[in-house]
Design a protein around this motif. Structure first.
Motif, PDB file in Angstrom:
ATOM      1  N   ARG A  16       0.838  -1.187   0.000  1.00 36.83           N
ATOM      2  CA  ARG A  16       0.000   0.000   0.000  1.00 36.83           C
ATOM      3  C   ARG A  16       0.871   1.235   0.000  1.00 36.83           C
ATOM      4  NH1 ARG A  16      -4.947  -0.385   4.036  1.00 36.83           N
ATOM      5  NH2 ARG A  16      -5.225   1.589   2.947  1.00 36.83           N
ATOM      6  N   TRP A  49      -8.005   4.680  -4.505  1.00 35.17           N
ATOM      7  CA  TRP A  49      -8.184   3.444  -3.765  1.00 35.17           C
ATOM      8  C   TRP A  49      -9.040   2.486  -4.587  1.00 35.17           C
ATOM      9  CZ3 TRP A  49     -10.845   7.870  -2.873  1.00 35.17           C
ATOM     10  CH2 TRP A  49     -12.229   7.800  -2.738  1.00 35.17           C
ATOM     11  N   LEU A 123     -10.077   4.464   2.870  1.00 36.61           N
ATOM     12  CA  LEU A 123      -8.652   4.164   2.723  1.00 36.61           C
ATOM     13  C   LEU A 123      -8.218   3.083   3.706  1.00 36.61           C
ATOM     14  CD1 LEU A 123      -7.177   7.753   2.279  1.00 36.61           C
ATOM     15  CD2 LEU A 123      -7.489   6.013   0.529  1.00 36.61           C
ATOM     16  N   SER A 129      -4.415   1.314  -2.069  1.00 32.06           N
ATOM     17  CA  SER A 129      -4.627   2.756  -2.067  1.00 32.06           C
ATOM     18  C   SER A 129      -3.328   3.472  -2.409  1.00 32.06           C
ATOM     19  CB  SER A 129      -5.146   3.244  -0.711  1.00 32.06           C
ATOM     20  OG  SER A 129      -4.187   3.026   0.295  1.00 32.06           O
TER      21      SER A 129
END
Length: 464
Positions: A16, A49, A123, A129
């Motif tokens: 991420r 995202w 998120l 994301s």
């Protein structure tokens, strides 16, 4: 900043991008700001995202002062569009800056006071994301066209009611545009209230998609920044060195022997085929502006603005105003009869007759736009129109100009708002009901004669 809780709950095995609170752009390093000073007014944040995993690796270049270019943005989006969901949501706000997350995001542990609670939650729960705090304005302005080409689907402007009626298919591409407003603090609502309302819209849209179990990729960005970088001075070794300097803006002034036409707007944006371009800085920035073709006399005024290399061609805007005497009011009134856009031999005309006022005054309006949500004071001559225009903080004066200053402004906002009219009509209706009831009560008459059992029977023939 918005997704501090998301950063603390990264799932194992999921790559991420850093949450906003992990990207140390605050406090802003002045040395990095100096490198980005030329583009300090052309940056907007971009938050991505998705419901799919492993679409983005951490953005290695998101350090202080770094501005994501269109090429870098494409490198982030290309793999996600090829491997990720085919349903793309683009939340497009009029104005947004990274400072809005600092001011209203509850970044100091005050999460219940955050204006971005639904975005933070999205998120936090999203498998993938990516947060880009500063994206080049040109890259964002072409984002809609880029997504349209990649998906092979035309953008569809939707609201919550329309979204609930749509039946999305995971195998068929769809590009959904959700427009989110932004109101300055001088308006009826404070920025935090508007941002909170926008966040509620985001939450409702995501809830709708979740209930339908539709995979998606979402993006939140803005047409232009909401805040302008201020002048910053760094003192080192006893010497002051100005690193960031905001370009001074001034009204457009057409002169022959004296100033004749003044034109100003806090923001001047135009769109062709949904591709928006901000012309504010090049129009009011003080550099040489092509006013060839402008004309003025006591009854007709024409302000002509020509821009080269706009949408790949030369585009000319003509503001045509007329000054007439009306015997009823015994004074002269001016009207902007139309606004014309000339490009490639074609002409797009907008009726602007609502831009009017006494000739001794200027005209001011918070929004003069062809968009319905901004009042629709500019009415396209043909529907649908390929062109769209929006002026924020619009002011113009073409007659009785004295020097380089606007006269007193005749504002488009009427004295009686719809709420005032509603209150007055409701009060008058209630007053009428009260008056009628009181009249009925006062009109009641009782009998003034009564039957006496010892005397003759009373015969009542009529009671008045």
């Amino acid at each position: 900043m918005m997704a501090a809780t998301a950063a603390d709950r990264v799932r194992a095995g999921t790559r991420r991008a850093p949450a906003l609170c992990q990207i140390p752009w605050l406090p802003l390093l002045l040395v990095a700001a100096a490198a980005a000073a030329a583009a300090s007014e052309q940056q907007v944040p971009l938050v991505l995202w998705s419901s799919d995993r492993d679409l983005w690796a951490p953005a290695a270049d998101t350090h202080e002062g770094h501005i994501t270019s269109d090429i870098q943005l494409s490198s982030y989006l290309d793999p996600a569009l090829e491997l990720g969901p085919r349903n793309v949501l683009l939340f497009l706000q009029d104005k947004l800056s990274i400072e809005d997350f600092t001011a209203y995001g509850g970044v100091f542990g005050n999460k219940q006071d955050s204006a971005f609670s639904n975005l933070e939650n999205a998120l936090d729960l999203a498998p993938s994301s990516l947060v880009l705090p500063a994206v080049d304005w040109y890259a964002v302005s072409t984002l809609t066209t880029y997504l349209q080409e990649k998906l092979g689907a035309s953008p569809l402007h939707v609201d919550l009611a329309t979204l609930r009626e749509l039946k999305l298919n995971a195998s068929l591409p769809a590009l959904l545009l959700i427009h989110l407003p932004y109101t300055a603090s001088s308006g009826l609502m404070a920025p935090k209230e508007v941002l909170t309302g926008n966040d509620e819209v985001i939450g409702q849209v995501l809830s709708t998609l979740k209930s339908e179990d539709v995979p998606y990729m979402a993006a939140l960005t803005a047409v232009r920044p909401s805040r302008v970088a201020r002048d910053v001075t760094m003192v080192a070794g006893g010497l002051g060195r100005q690193l960031l300097q905001r370009q001074s803006l001034s009204p457009v002034s057409y002169n022959d022997t004296a100033p004749r036409i003044l034109f100003w707007a806090e923001n001047f944006s135009v769109a062709y085929r949904d591709h928006w371009v901000d012309l504010t800085s090049i129009t009011f920035g003080g550099q040489d502006l092509n006013l060839t073709g402008s004309f003025w006399n006591d009854s007709i005024a024409r302000l002509v603005l020509t821009y080269e290399h706009l949408f790949g061609t030369t585009v000319t805007f003509k503001f045509i105003l007329a000054n007439r005497f009306y015997q009823v009011s015994a004074r002269h009134w001016f009207t902007m009869e139309r606004l014309e856009i000339h490009s490639n031999g074609s002409v797009a005309s907008f009726n602007a007759s609502q831009v009017t006022g006494p000739s001794i005054y200027s005209f001011h309006c918070e929004y003069v736009s062809s968009l319905n949500q901004d009042g629709n004071l500019l009415v396209p001559g043909t529907q649908p129109s390929l062109w769209q225009m929006t002026f924020q903080g619009f002011q113009i004066q073409a007659f009785n100009v004295t020097g380089e200053q606007f006269s007193y402004a005749s504002d488009c906002a009427g004295f009686f708002s719809p709420g005032i009219w509603m209150g007055l009509l409701t009060s008058l209706f209630m007053l009428f009901i009260f008056t009628y009831g009181l009249h009925m009560i006062l009109s009641l008459k009782t009998m003034d004669r009564f039957d006496d059992h010892k005397g003759p029977t009373i015969v009542l023939t009529q009671i008045v």
